[in-house]
Write a protein that holds these residues in place. Structure first.
Motif, PDB file in Angstrom:
ATOM      1  N   LEU A 150      -5.011 -15.121 -37.757  1.00  0.00           N
ATOM      2  CA  LEU A 150      -6.149 -15.491 -36.769  1.00  0.00           C
ATOM      3  C   LEU A 150      -5.996 -14.274 -35.694  1.00  0.00           C
ATOM      4  O   LEU A 150      -6.842 -13.876 -35.293  1.00  0.00           O
ATOM      5  CB  LEU A 150      -5.893 -16.717 -35.934  1.00  0.00           C
ATOM      6  N   THR A 151      -4.795 -13.905 -35.340  1.00  0.00           N
ATOM      7  CA  THR A 151      -4.400 -12.795 -34.559  1.00  0.00           C
ATOM      8  C   THR A 151      -5.266 -11.401 -34.772  1.00  0.00           C
ATOM      9  O   THR A 151      -5.963 -10.883 -34.289  1.00  0.00           O
ATOM     10  CB  THR A 151      -3.054 -12.473 -34.125  1.00  0.00           C
ATOM     11  N   TRP A 152      -4.691 -11.088 -36.313  1.00  0.00           N
ATOM     12  CA  TRP A 152      -5.428  -9.782 -36.684  1.00  0.00           C
ATOM     13  C   TRP A 152      -6.808  -9.990 -36.845  1.00  0.00           C
ATOM     14  O   TRP A 152      -7.697  -8.960 -36.963  1.00  0.00           O
ATOM     15  CB  TRP A 152      -4.481  -9.446 -38.004  1.00  0.00           C
ATOM     16  N   ALA A 153      -7.189 -11.193 -37.368  1.00  0.00           N
ATOM     17  CA  ALA A 153      -8.787 -11.135 -37.780  1.00  0.00           C
ATOM     18  C   ALA A 153      -9.648 -10.909 -36.149  1.00  0.00           C
ATOM     19  O   ALA A 153     -10.577 -10.380 -36.254  1.00  0.00           O
ATOM     20  CB  ALA A 153      -9.035 -12.721 -37.993  1.00  0.00           C
ATOM     21  N   VAL A 154      -9.006 -11.585 -35.321  1.00  0.00           N
ATOM     22  CA  VAL A 154      -9.784 -11.381 -33.915  1.00  0.00           C
ATOM     23  C   VAL A 154      -9.715  -9.732 -33.559  1.00  0.00           C
ATOM     24  O   VAL A 154     -10.449  -9.196 -33.011  1.00  0.00           O
ATOM     25  CB  VAL A 154      -8.915 -12.502 -32.740  1.00  0.00           C
ATOM     26  N   PHE A 155      -8.534  -9.449 -33.621  1.00  0.00           N
ATOM     27  CA  PHE A 155      -7.973  -7.865 -33.267  1.00  0.00           C
ATOM     28  C   PHE A 155      -8.951  -6.986 -34.006  1.00  0.00           C
ATOM     29  O   PHE A 155      -9.775  -6.180 -33.513  1.00  0.00           O
ATOM     30  CB  PHE A 155      -6.805  -7.588 -33.732  1.00  0.00           C
ATOM     31  N   LEU A 156      -9.158  -7.441 -35.300  1.00  0.00           N
ATOM     32  CA  LEU A 156     -10.361  -6.313 -36.007  1.00  0.00           C
ATOM     33  C   LEU A 156     -11.761  -6.680 -35.697  1.00  0.00           C
ATOM     34  O   LEU A 156     -12.575  -5.481 -35.667  1.00  0.00           O
ATOM     35  CB  LEU A 156     -10.070  -6.719 -37.842  1.00  0.00           C
ATOM     36  N   LEU A 157     -11.886  -7.928 -35.683  1.00  0.00           N
ATOM     37  CA  LEU A 157     -13.439  -8.246 -35.311  1.00  0.00           C
ATOM     38  C   LEU A 157     -13.891  -7.728 -33.787  1.00  0.00           C
ATOM     39  O   LEU A 157     -14.855  -7.322 -33.589  1.00  0.00           O
ATOM     40  CB  LEU A 157     -13.581  -9.718 -35.163  1.00  0.00           C
ATOM     41  N   ILE A 194     -13.924 -12.505 -44.292  1.00  0.00           N
ATOM     42  CA  ILE A 194     -13.317 -11.943 -42.968  1.00  0.00           C
ATOM     43  C   ILE A 194     -11.805 -12.393 -42.958  1.00  0.00           C
ATOM     44  O   ILE A 194     -11.042 -11.399 -42.742  1.00  0.00           O
ATOM     45  CB  ILE A 194     -13.904 -12.393 -41.551  1.00  0.00           C
ATOM     46  N   VAL A 195     -11.448 -13.534 -43.275  1.00  0.00           N
ATOM     47  CA  VAL A 195      -9.927 -13.975 -43.355  1.00  0.00           C
ATOM     48  C   VAL A 195      -9.296 -13.215 -44.519  1.00  0.00           C
ATOM     49  O   VAL A 195      -8.339 -12.920 -44.221  1.00  0.00           O
ATOM     50  CB  VAL A 195     -10.031 -15.823 -43.513  1.00  0.00           C
ATOM     51  N   ALA A 196      -9.881 -13.318 -45.620  1.00  0.00           N
ATOM     52  CA  ALA A 196      -9.262 -12.421 -46.774  1.00  0.00           C
ATOM     53  C   ALA A 196      -8.921 -11.044 -46.377  1.00  0.00           C
ATOM     54  O   ALA A 196      -7.735 -10.237 -46.765  1.00  0.00           O
ATOM     55  CB  ALA A 196     -10.533 -12.386 -47.846  1.00  0.00           C
ATOM     56  N   GLU A 197     -10.055 -10.497 -45.769  1.00  0.00           N
ATOM     57  CA  GLU A 197      -9.709  -8.826 -45.261  1.00  0.00           C
ATOM     58  C   GLU A 197      -8.812  -8.787 -44.384  1.00  0.00           C
ATOM     59  O   GLU A 197      -8.144  -7.591 -44.139  1.00  0.00           O
ATOM     60  CB  GLU A 197     -11.273  -8.178 -44.976  1.00  0.00           C
ATOM     61  N   SER A 198      -8.590  -9.572 -43.189  1.00  0.00           N
ATOM     62  CA  SER A 198      -7.712  -9.624 -42.323  1.00  0.00           C
ATOM     63  C   SER A 198      -6.216  -9.604 -43.153  1.00  0.00           C
ATOM     64  O   SER A 198      -5.327  -9.049 -42.552  1.00  0.00           O
ATOM     65  CB  SER A 198      -7.735 -10.519 -41.354  1.00  0.00           C
ATOM     66  N   LEU A 199      -6.212 -10.431 -44.120  1.00  0.00           N
ATOM     67  CA  LEU A 199      -4.688 -10.470 -44.831  1.00  0.00           C
ATOM     68  C   LEU A 199      -4.569  -9.419 -45.777  1.00  0.00           C
ATOM     69  O   LEU A 199      -3.263  -9.090 -45.923  1.00  0.00           O
ATOM     70  CB  LEU A 199      -4.960 -12.030 -45.698  1.00  0.00           C
ATOM     71  N   ARG A 200      -5.594  -8.812 -46.001  1.00  0.00           N
ATOM     72  CA  ARG A 200      -5.416  -7.549 -46.728  1.00  0.00           C
ATOM     73  C   ARG A 200      -5.036  -6.556 -46.071  1.00  0.00           C
ATOM     74  O   ARG A 200      -3.869  -5.685 -46.589  1.00  0.00           O
ATOM     75  CB  ARG A 200      -6.741  -7.132 -47.477  1.00  0.00           C
ATOM     76  N   LEU A 201      -5.418  -6.328 -44.855  1.00  0.00           N
ATOM     77  CA  LEU A 201      -4.831  -5.325 -43.788  1.00  0.00           C
ATOM     78  C   LEU A 201      -3.555  -5.723 -43.229  1.00  0.00           C
ATOM     79  O   LEU A 201      -2.715  -4.782 -42.702  1.00  0.00           O
ATOM     80  CB  LEU A 201      -5.982  -4.845 -42.882  1.00  0.00           C
ATOM     81  N   TYR A 202      -3.357  -7.089 -42.904  1.00  0.00           N
ATOM     82  CA  TYR A 202      -2.280  -7.231 -42.316  1.00  0.00           C
ATOM     83  C   TYR A 202      -1.552  -8.628 -43.059  1.00  0.00           C
ATOM     84  O   TYR A 202      -1.847  -9.759 -42.530  1.00  0.00           O
ATOM     85  CB  TYR A 202      -2.436  -8.025 -40.872  1.00  0.00           C
ATOM     86  N   HIS A 249      -5.875   3.767 -54.602  1.00  0.00           N
ATOM     87  CA  HIS A 249      -6.133   3.518 -56.076  1.00  0.00           C
ATOM     88  C   HIS A 249      -6.769   2.264 -56.204  1.00  0.00           C
ATOM     89  O   HIS A 249      -7.518   2.232 -57.267  1.00  0.00           O
ATOM     90  CB  HIS A 249      -4.735   3.442 -56.721  1.00  0.00           C
ATOM     91  N   PHE A 250      -6.464   1.327 -55.474  1.00  0.00           N
ATOM     92  CA  PHE A 250      -7.368  -0.083 -55.588  1.00  0.00           C
ATOM     93  C   PHE A 250      -8.337  -0.411 -54.721  1.00  0.00           C
ATOM     94  O   PHE A 250      -9.409  -1.194 -55.003  1.00  0.00           O
ATOM     95  CB  PHE A 250      -6.393  -0.912 -55.671  1.00  0.00           C
ATOM     96  N   TRP A 251      -8.535   0.201 -53.530  1.00  0.00           N
ATOM     97  CA  TRP A 251      -9.409  -0.089 -52.553  1.00  0.00           C
ATOM     98  C   TRP A 251     -10.205   1.143 -52.117  1.00  0.00           C
ATOM     99  O   TRP A 251      -9.386   2.278 -51.790  1.00  0.00           O
ATOM    100  CB  TRP A 251      -8.754  -0.685 -51.225  1.00  0.00           C
ATOM    101  N   ASP A 252     -11.531   1.035 -51.900  1.00  0.00           N
ATOM    102  CA  ASP A 252     -12.130   2.254 -51.214  1.00  0.00           C
ATOM    103  C   ASP A 252     -12.053   2.141 -49.651  1.00  0.00           C
ATOM    104  O   ASP A 252     -11.935   0.910 -49.286  1.00  0.00           O
ATOM    105  CB  ASP A 252     -13.702   1.959 -51.627  1.00  0.00           C
ATOM    106  N   ARG A 253     -11.848   3.170 -49.161  1.00  0.00           N
ATOM    107  CA  ARG A 253     -11.723   3.265 -47.818  1.00  0.00           C
ATOM    108  C   ARG A 253     -10.608   2.251 -47.101  1.00  0.00           C
ATOM    109  O   ARG A 253     -10.804   1.521 -46.469  1.00  0.00           O
ATOM    110  CB  ARG A 253     -12.943   3.056 -46.864  1.00  0.00           C
ATOM    111  N   PRO A 254      -9.395   2.119 -47.727  1.00  0.00           N
ATOM    112  CA  PRO A 254      -8.388   1.252 -47.897  1.00  0.00           C
ATOM    113  C   PRO A 254      -7.985   0.755 -46.198  1.00  0.00           C
ATOM    114  O   PRO A 254      -7.620  -0.119 -46.131  1.00  0.00           O
ATOM    115  CB  PRO A 254      -7.235   1.676 -48.435  1.00  0.00           C
ATOM    116  N   HIS A 255      -8.286   1.626 -45.416  1.00  0.00           N
ATOM    117  CA  HIS A 255      -7.953   1.379 -43.944  1.00  0.00           C
ATOM    118  C   HIS A 255      -8.722   0.812 -43.128  1.00  0.00           C
ATOM    119  O   HIS A 255      -8.510   0.621 -42.148  1.00  0.00           O
ATOM    120  CB  HIS A 255      -7.211   2.545 -43.234  1.00  0.00           C
ATOM    121  N   GLU A 256     -10.004   0.893 -43.639  1.00  0.00           N
ATOM    122  CA  GLU A 256     -11.102   0.239 -43.043  1.00  0.00           C
ATOM    123  C   GLU A 256     -11.302  -1.311 -43.039  1.00  0.00           C
ATOM    124  O   GLU A 256     -11.087  -1.919 -44.010  1.00  0.00           O
ATOM    125  CB  GLU A 256     -12.317   0.844 -43.423  1.00  0.00           C
ATOM    126  N   PHE A 257     -11.875  -1.787 -41.881  1.00  0.00           N
ATOM    127  CA  PHE A 257     -12.216  -3.193 -42.123  1.00  0.00           C
ATOM    128  C   PHE A 257     -13.541  -3.545 -42.400  1.00  0.00           C
ATOM    129  O   PHE A 257     -14.603  -3.334 -41.773  1.00  0.00           O
ATOM    130  CB  PHE A 257     -11.911  -3.930 -40.478  1.00  0.00           C
TER     131      PHE A 257
END
Length: 364
Positions: A150-157, A194-202, A249-257
């Motif tokens: 939740l912390t990182w989801a809010v941070f990214l949003l 959104i939750v899944a993408e937050s888990l991907r990045l963090y 290799h697995f993700w386009d623009r891997p560091h983007e939310f």
């Protein structure tokens, strides 16, 4: 009572800090005989464990002593709902038990809780140690990880106002001012990714550790040794989920939310040994998993050692995020660079995540 739970939660954080310490320290000195009594931090760790165990033992004892002998079964027939109170039968088969628990009206049961469900499911003779282990898993493993997601989801949003508006539009359309339910979660597709993408990045945890119980051969993988890598018995293998989730290799623009990435198919692009990302591989799944990503996404690990509480954690995170965005707009108090990242058993912030909440004025 409040003091007891305050001490228990402080003890939970103490055990988490020790888990992080043990996961990163290069010498397992805590295994040395007498270390638990000689080393101050080890004495504190075992004292924290005792506080937690005493608290959970008290809750379990209370749940068993107040275990109800009756339950309500809803019988639907001819457009009329009849409620009959029956005596609690003896447990005689798992299938029957599950069916009766599904019928039980937990909304009208005093002290309804996960513990109450576990006691009912396993009967009054269930081993207290097993119950305590189950609760420990939920209290420790399920608390810190969900808070971190939740912390990182809010941070990214907060850095992407357009995505907040898109999420709020979905919430308004599906829920309005109603509280989320399991059925409504099925319709909140964008919130879930959104939750899944937050888990991907963090990812929580950012590192998985596996120990070889017998000699094995690790495949070479993409651009690795074609002959593979021999793994002797007792070898610890560290898998960096953080790097895997940000691999180009697995993700386009891997560091983007980009939560939307989980709604689209991605071909393997000739990466040997990887079958690409395909949501249709796991029909009915509410959240992306290792199956749809062919193990490029390991938010909760994968295989027989996968986290047993993954669905509970992501649903808990989704509900929390929904109830926040339903009422408030979110902004960071300072620049994103001021949020310091700390890595251990989980990825969390060093000094918390300071935000400005503004009550939404255009809620329908």
């Amino acid at each position: 009572m409040l003091a007891i739970f305050t001490n228990a939660f402080q003890a939970v954080y103490g055990t988490l800090f020790e888990a992080e310490h043990r996961s990163t320290f290069y010498i397992p000195y805590w295994k040395i005989p007498l270390a638990r009594w000689i080393v101050p931090r080890q004495r504190k760790f075992y004292n924290d464990l005792k506080v937690i165990n005493d608290c959970l033992d008290g809750l379990i004892r209370n749940a068993k002593e107040t275990r109800q002998d009756t339950y309500k079964v809803a019988v639907v027939g001819l457009r009329k709902l009849h409620v009959a109170t029956l005596e609690m039968p003896k447990y005689h088969s798992l299938e029957t038990d599950v069916e009766k628990l599904q019928q039980r009206d937990y909304l009208n049961i005093k002290d309804a809780s996960l513990l109450r469900f576990l006691v009912d499911m396993r009967g009054s003779d269930v081993d207290d140690t097993q119950l305590r282990d189950d609760l420990m898993t939920m209290l420790i493993a399920g608390h810190e990880t969900t808070a971190a997601v939740l912390t990182w989801a809010v941070f990214l949003l907060a850095q992407n106002p357009s995505k907040i508006r898109k999420a709020q539009a979905e919430i308004d359309a599906v829920l309005g001012q109603e509280k989320p339910t399991y059925e409504s979660l099925k319709k909140l597709q964008y919130i879930r990714v959104i939750v899944a993408e937050s888990l991907r990045l963090y990812p929580q945890p950012p590192l998985l550790i596996r120990r070889a119980l017998k000699p094995d051969l690790l495949p070479g993988g993409y651009k690795g040794d074609k002959e593979g890598y021999p793994i002797p018995t007792g070898t610890d293998i560290f898998i960096s989920v953080y790097n895997l989730h940000r691999s180009p290799h697995f993700w386009d623009r891997p560091h983007e939310f980009e939560p939307e990435r989980f709604l689209e198919q991605r071909k393997s692009m000739d990466i040997e040994g990887w079958n690409g990302f395909d949501p249709s591989r796991s029909p009915g799944a509410l959240y992306p998993n290792e199956v749809v990503s062919d193990f490029a996404f390991l938010g909760f690990g994968g295989g027989p050692r996968k986290c047993v509480g993954d669905q509970f954690a992501v649903m808990e995170s989704t509900v929390g995020l929904v109830m926040l965005l339903q009422k408030f707009d979110v902004e960071l108090k300072g620049p994103p660079e001021s949020v310091e990242l700390v890595t251990g058993a989980t990825i969390h912030t060093k000094n918390g995540l300071w935000c400005k909440l503004t009550k939404r004025s255009n809620v329908h």
